[in-house]
Motif scaffolding. Structure first.
Motif: not given
Length: 307
Positions: A204, A206, A229
């Motif tokens: 992930s 961001q 994101l």
């Protein structure tokens, strides 16, 4: 990193006193004309933590709400990516300053899936890889507790570790990464249809940004931020991909909002219908995670002979 738009800090001691009160104090008094900008040195860990915190959340005791739109794509090695579905996502973050440069967070997050690139909620989904109609499972997460300090982000499980922050034009950019590989709850020998493999992977990435003018404004505890994101994760178990190689890539974009009333009515109605938990964070104390919830549901259905 270019620091030319940022002056040297006034004094760490003055900043620290302001953090405890909820905002940095450089001698300017709110309401007495335009406050003088804070003087921050992003090479100083305390100042950098403060600047990041105003973008990521708040330096005061307060809740920050955010709304994002997700678009999900299926990625299988050797094949062209396929649009799958979208999601409306809502986040409630409750922040508390602890000490100089350190902030505590309690995080709640939900999402309901929609037809791709629309706000139209879906309760079932036609899997383009298997051509099966699949029951959709909602995304519910929280409360998750984290602590943000100049040195690290302390969190159970996946932590959004900060990358280098940058000033680009008028904006201050804060980037994070979270990378994880854990044993899959749905092991392939026991759950061949719902398992994505023995291990579940999560990446992930961001990026949040806010105007540097707002970061340096002593009258603002939170600098209104834009959020982007991108993640790549193993197939969700509810998608029933039967161990197919690959996973989902998602891109999301959004911003801080002034509470639920700032949402379009149809989006607000969607959260009320599909993820009402997000309106009850004052009493939502039991930690939930959609994958654990789905695993429990499948165990219950298996015990009844339904799956």
């Amino acid at each position: 990193m270019s620091h030319s738009p940022i002056t040297r800090r006034h004094a760490v001691a003055a900043l620290a006193g302001g953090l405890v009160a909820g905002c940095a104090d450089n001698g300017a008094q709110p309401g007495n004309g335009k406050a003088e900008p804070l003087q921050l040195d992003l090479d100083d860990p305390i100042d950098l933590s403060y600047a990041r915190q105003k973008v990521v959340g708040s330096v005061a005791n307060e809740e920050i709400h955010s709304f994002l739109r997700f678009h999900f794509y299926g990625q299988v090695p050797g094949e062209k990516a396929r649009p799958l579905f979208s999601m409306n996502n809502y986040i409630v973050d409750r922040w508390e300053p602890v000490e100089r440069g350190t902030y505590r967070l309690r995080h709640w997050e939900v999402g309901y899936y929609c037809a791709f690139d629309t706000d139209e909620p879906i309760e079932s989904w036609l899997n383009p890889y298997t051509e099966e109609e699949i029951e959709v499972f909602r995304f519910v997460l929280g409360p998750i507790d984290r602590e943000y300090s100049p040195e690290a982000v302390l969190a159970p499980g996946l932590a959004p570790n900060p990358l280098a922050s940058h000033v680009m034009g008028p904006r201050f950019y804060v980037a994070t990464e979270a990378i994880s590989q854990v044993p899959n709850l749905f092991q392939p020998d026991e759950w061949p249809k719902r398992s994505s493999g023995k291990m579940a992977n999560w990446v992930s990435l961001q990026t949040l940004s806010a105007l540097m003018e707002d970061v340096l404004n002593p009258e603002l505890n939170s600098a209104p931020s834009n959020i982007h994101l991108q993640n790549f994760v193993s197939w969700g178990s509810w998608m029933q991909m039967s161990g197919r190689p690959g996973g989902t890539m998602a891109r999301a974009y959004g911003t801080e909002v002034d509470g639920f009333e700032a949402l379009p009515q149809n989006v607000y109605d969607g959260f009320r219908k599909y993820t009402p938990e997000i309106f009850e964070t004052a009493t939502w104390d039991t930690t939930r995670f959609d994958e654990f919830d789905y695993f429990k549901l499948m165990q219950e259905r298996r015990a009844k002979g339904e799956v």
